[in-house]
Design an enzyme around this catalytic site. Structure first.
Site, PDB file in Angstrom:
ATOM      1  N   ASN A 243      34.981  48.547  37.623  1.00  0.00           N
ATOM      2  CA  ASN A 243      35.359  47.853  38.848  1.00  0.00           C
ATOM      3  C   ASN A 243      34.921  48.698  40.054  1.00  0.00           C
ATOM      4  O   ASN A 243      34.192  49.676  39.905  1.00  0.00           O
ATOM      5  CB  ASN A 243      36.877  47.618  38.861  1.00  0.00           C
TER       6      ASN A 243
ATOM      7  N   CYS B 284      40.021  42.008  49.069  1.00  0.00           N
ATOM      8  CA  CYS B 284      40.386  40.596  49.029  1.00  0.00           C
ATOM      9  C   CYS B 284      41.757  40.374  48.389  1.00  0.00           C
ATOM     10  O   CYS B 284      42.519  39.512  48.836  1.00  0.00           O
ATOM     11  CB  CYS B 284      39.325  39.805  48.278  1.00  0.00           C
TER      12      CYS B 284
ATOM     13  N   PHE C  77      42.614  39.415  45.036  1.00  0.00           N
ATOM     14  CA  PHE C  77      42.747  38.274  44.123  1.00  0.00           C
ATOM     15  C   PHE C  77      43.050  36.974  44.864  1.00  0.00           C
ATOM     16  O   PHE C  77      43.981  36.241  44.526  1.00  0.00           O
ATOM     17  CB  PHE C  77      43.847  38.529  43.082  1.00  0.00           C
TER      18      PHE C  77
ATOM     19  N   ASN D 114      35.639  45.906  49.951  1.00  0.00           N
ATOM     20  CA  ASN D 114      36.445  44.695  50.014  1.00  0.00           C
ATOM     21  C   ASN D 114      37.886  45.002  49.616  1.00  0.00           C
ATOM     22  O   ASN D 114      38.146  45.899  48.820  1.00  0.00           O
ATOM     23  CB  ASN D 114      35.846  43.598  49.125  1.00  0.00           C
TER      24      ASN D 114
ATOM     25  N   TYR E 103      26.404  42.470  41.510  1.00  0.00           N
ATOM     26  CA  TYR E 103      27.043  41.620  42.499  1.00  0.00           C
ATOM     27  C   TYR E 103      26.543  41.985  43.891  1.00  0.00           C
ATOM     28  O   TYR E 103      25.889  41.191  44.562  1.00  0.00           O
ATOM     29  CB  TYR E 103      28.567  41.746  42.400  1.00  0.00           C
TER      30      TYR E 103
ATOM     31  N   SER F 120      41.510  46.287  39.599  1.00  0.00           N
ATOM     32  CA  SER F 120      41.286  46.067  41.020  1.00  0.00           C
ATOM     33  C   SER F 120      42.188  47.005  41.821  1.00  0.00           C
ATOM     34  O   SER F 120      43.376  47.119  41.536  1.00  0.00           O
ATOM     35  CB  SER F 120      41.589  44.617  41.395  1.00  0.00           C
ATOM     36  N   PRO F 121      41.638  47.658  42.854  1.00  0.00           N
ATOM     37  CA  PRO F 121      42.472  48.546  43.661  1.00  0.00           C
ATOM     38  C   PRO F 121      43.257  47.820  44.743  1.00  0.00           C
ATOM     39  O   PRO F 121      43.995  48.455  45.501  1.00  0.00           O
ATOM     40  CB  PRO F 121      41.436  49.485  44.289  1.00  0.00           C
ATOM     41  N   ASN F 122      43.113  46.494  44.813  1.00  0.00           N
ATOM     42  CA  ASN F 122      43.672  45.734  45.933  1.00  0.00           C
ATOM     43  C   ASN F 122      44.937  44.948  45.603  1.00  0.00           C
ATOM     44  O   ASN F 122      45.433  44.197  46.430  1.00  0.00           O
ATOM     45  CB  ASN F 122      42.601  44.780  46.481  1.00  0.00           C
ATOM     46  N   THR F 123      45.445  45.090  44.373  1.00  0.00           N
ATOM     47  CA  THR F 123      46.728  44.498  43.977  1.00  0.00           C
ATOM     48  C   THR F 123      47.677  45.641  43.628  1.00  0.00           C
ATOM     49  O   THR F 123      47.401  46.392  42.689  1.00  0.00           O
ATOM     50  CB  THR F 123      46.564  43.563  42.771  1.00  0.00           C
TER      51      THR F 123
ATOM     52  N   LYS G  90      38.586  45.171  31.804  1.00  0.00           N
ATOM     53  CA  LYS G  90      37.783  45.773  32.869  1.00  0.00           C
ATOM     54  C   LYS G  90      38.537  46.962  33.444  1.00  0.00           C
ATOM     55  O   LYS G  90      39.682  46.823  33.879  1.00  0.00           O
ATOM     56  CB  LYS G  90      37.491  44.744  33.966  1.00  0.00           C
TER      57      LYS G  90
ATOM     58  N   ASP H  25      32.012  34.069  42.280  1.00  0.00           N
ATOM     59  CA  ASP H  25      32.515  32.703  42.104  1.00  0.00           C
ATOM     60  C   ASP H  25      33.942  32.784  41.551  1.00  0.00           C
ATOM     61  O   ASP H  25      34.179  32.615  40.361  1.00  0.00           O
ATOM     62  CB  ASP H  25      31.605  31.922  41.161  1.00  0.00           C
TER      63      ASP H  25
ATOM     64  N   ALA I 151      32.268  39.237  38.112  1.00  0.00           N
ATOM     65  CA  ALA I 151      33.369  38.473  38.702  1.00  0.00           C
ATOM     66  C   ALA I 151      33.507  38.830  40.177  1.00  0.00           C
ATOM     67  O   ALA I 151      33.163  39.934  40.601  1.00  0.00           O
ATOM     68  CB  ALA I 151      34.668  38.776  37.962  1.00  0.00           C
TER      69      ALA I 151
ATOM     70  N   GLY J 142      26.609  49.156  41.039  1.00  0.00           N
ATOM     71  CA  GLY J 142      25.482  49.762  41.733  1.00  0.00           C
ATOM     72  C   GLY J 142      24.108  49.377  41.266  1.00  0.00           C
ATOM     73  O   GLY J 142      23.111  49.971  41.704  1.00  0.00           O
TER      74      GLY J 142
END
Length: 459
Positions: free
Chosen positions: A347, A191, A193, A189, A420, A276-279, A318, A143, A140, A399
């Site tokens: 993640n 981003c 979400f 990154n 990815y 995710s560490p970004n939320t 995840k 896309d 994920a 990785g």
């Protein structure tokens, strides 16, 4: 026609950049340094040069394919994948997010190779009643909005996971938010979400699902072959849908339930992304009580829907690679108690292992992916395989850049794997390379199938 398509694609890319009519809209244009609100900023020279070179090269490669198209299908297919290596260097001229958009748009428009060669039989396997032609998937994040499912599956991935998808559209964190560490084979990154929301994604997946059904009807009407073909609801490969929560949402469970109600009918499997560490606050949902309550609500939402003979899609979670041993024990206990269908490990990481720590870019906040994540994520994978006693399918992610890497993940307990960052750097040619190398690793060590190798280091 191929050359004309590439010219139109390039024209559209430049038009998009010049007018900034993409998802982030006019609000981003007014925030660009030195640009007055309502005035389109100039395209950076390096980005424009990169787009021109990349578009021209794509056009030449596609047009040049006509000269070898009289060769047998396998030879021609191999040539197309190898030729994409010539395009990759030009992406370095682009801003990382622009390069990502260009690659995704090419896949959405069919301007990427299509794998016509069958996968080695040793790579085939079945999980959750779904047949995978190979265990190599796309994670994920590439896309996010299900714009290029058909093109990405056509590249030869065994499965593709879209998302993370949030209930309500959101722009994510401010740009710049993607940073290359090319020498280390890594990306950072933050981003956050960025998503067009479940309604837009549902429309695209609904269209794809309809095409798949029509193809099945057509194939059935002209063939008496009753063999079950590898694939799922979106085409020749398996489709996963990764669900996220909105940044401002106070009820995370409600967000995931909404995603299940809207998107599960199009998914071969569903993923609850709590890592995710970004939320802000998202990773707190990995705690034992929080995770147990969340999974129960999402499972109930899925199971209350009406399903045919194939039943509801499997539900996975995840997790992060930055968890303590106690955290992993709690997650394993919850997964076994609630009979979770699978776990994705892992993640991105908020740590900065060597050699990344020596790079000035490492000071940027966000999640680190790519080669430096391999050992950390694989160690977590090993721990989870042992804690769950091999009873739960695990997806190894983090990785992977070679068939040997994929093989190590499988021996450590992964049933299938995802990549990815390496794909972002090396492009489509990496996919057949990894599959061929993985098949060689299995044969070298005397395994007759992927299944035989899963968790081999601990059996």
């Amino acid at each position: 026609m191929a050359a004309r398509a590439s010219r139109n694609f390039l024209r559209e890319a430049l038009y998009r950049k010049a007018n900034l009519k993409a998802f982030d809209g006019s609000r981003h244009s007014s925030s660009v340094a030195g640009t007055a609100p309502g005035t389109a900023p100039k395209i950076p020279h390096s980005s424009k040069k990169g787009m021109l070179l990349t578009g021209a090269t794509i056009g030449l490669l596609i047009a040049g394919g006509a000269y070898v198209s009289t060769a047998d299908e396998a030879t021609f297919c191999g040539w197309l994948f190898s030729a994409t290596k010539l395009v990759n260097p030009f992406f370095a001229f682009l801003d990382p997010e622009d390069a990502h958009w260009l690659g995704l748009s090419a896949a959405a428009r069919g301007l990427v190779p299509k794998e016509k060669r069958p996968d080695p039989s040793i790579l085939g396997l079945e999980i959750w009643g779904r047949k995978f032609s190979n265990p190599v998937g796309l994670a994920a994040g590439f896309d996010k909005n299900a714009e290029a499912v058909e093109g990405l599956l056509g590249l030869g991935f065994g499965f593709v996971e879209v998302g993370s998808v949030t209930p309500v559209p959101q722009e994510g964190n401010p740009k710049p938010r993607i940073f290359r560490l090319r020498q280390e084979g890594a990306i950072i990154n933050r981003c956050g979400f960025n998503s067009e929301g479940i309604v837009a994604v549902a429309k695209r997946l609904g269209t794809q699902h309809g095409k798949r059904k029509l193809a099945e009807i057509s194939r059935t009407s002209v063939s008496s072959n009753d063999d079950v073909q590898p694939g799922g609801k979106a085409g020749p490969g398996i489709l996963g849908v990764n669900l996220g929560k909105n940044k401002t949402s106070e009820d995370a469970a409600a967000d995931y339930v909404q995603g299940v109600h809207t998107l599960s009918q199009y998914a071969d499997y569903l993923v609850i992304n709590v890592s995710s560490p970004n939320t802000p606050g998202l990773r707190k949902l990995q705690g034992r009580k929080q995770l147990k309550d969340l999974i129960k609500k999402v499972q109930a939402a899925r199971d209350e829907m009406q399903w045919g003979e194939e039943g509801p899609p499997p539900l996975l979670v995840k997790i992060a690679p930055d968890l303590s041993k106690e955290d992993l024990e709690d997650i394993a206990a919850v997964a076994l108690t609630l009979r979770l269908d699978g776990l994705i490990i892992s993640n991105t990481t908020i740590s900065r292992p060597d050699p990344v720590s020596k790079n000035p870019v490492a000071e940027e906040p966000g999640g680190l992916s790519g080669k430096p994540l391999f050992n950390l994520s694989t160690n977590v994978l090993k721990e989870m395989y042992l804690l769950t006693r091999g009873k739960i399918p695990l997806i190894g992610c983090g990785g992977i850049s070679s068939g040997e890497d994929a093989y190590k993940k499988i021996r450590a307990g992964a049933t299938v794997v995802q990549l990815y960052t390496a794909f972002a750097y090396e492009g489509p040619a990496l996919i057949p390379q990894i599959k061929a190398e993985l098949a060689q690793c299995l044969e070298r060590d005397g395994f007759k199938s992927v299944r035989e190798a899963v968790g081999a280091d601990y059996r």
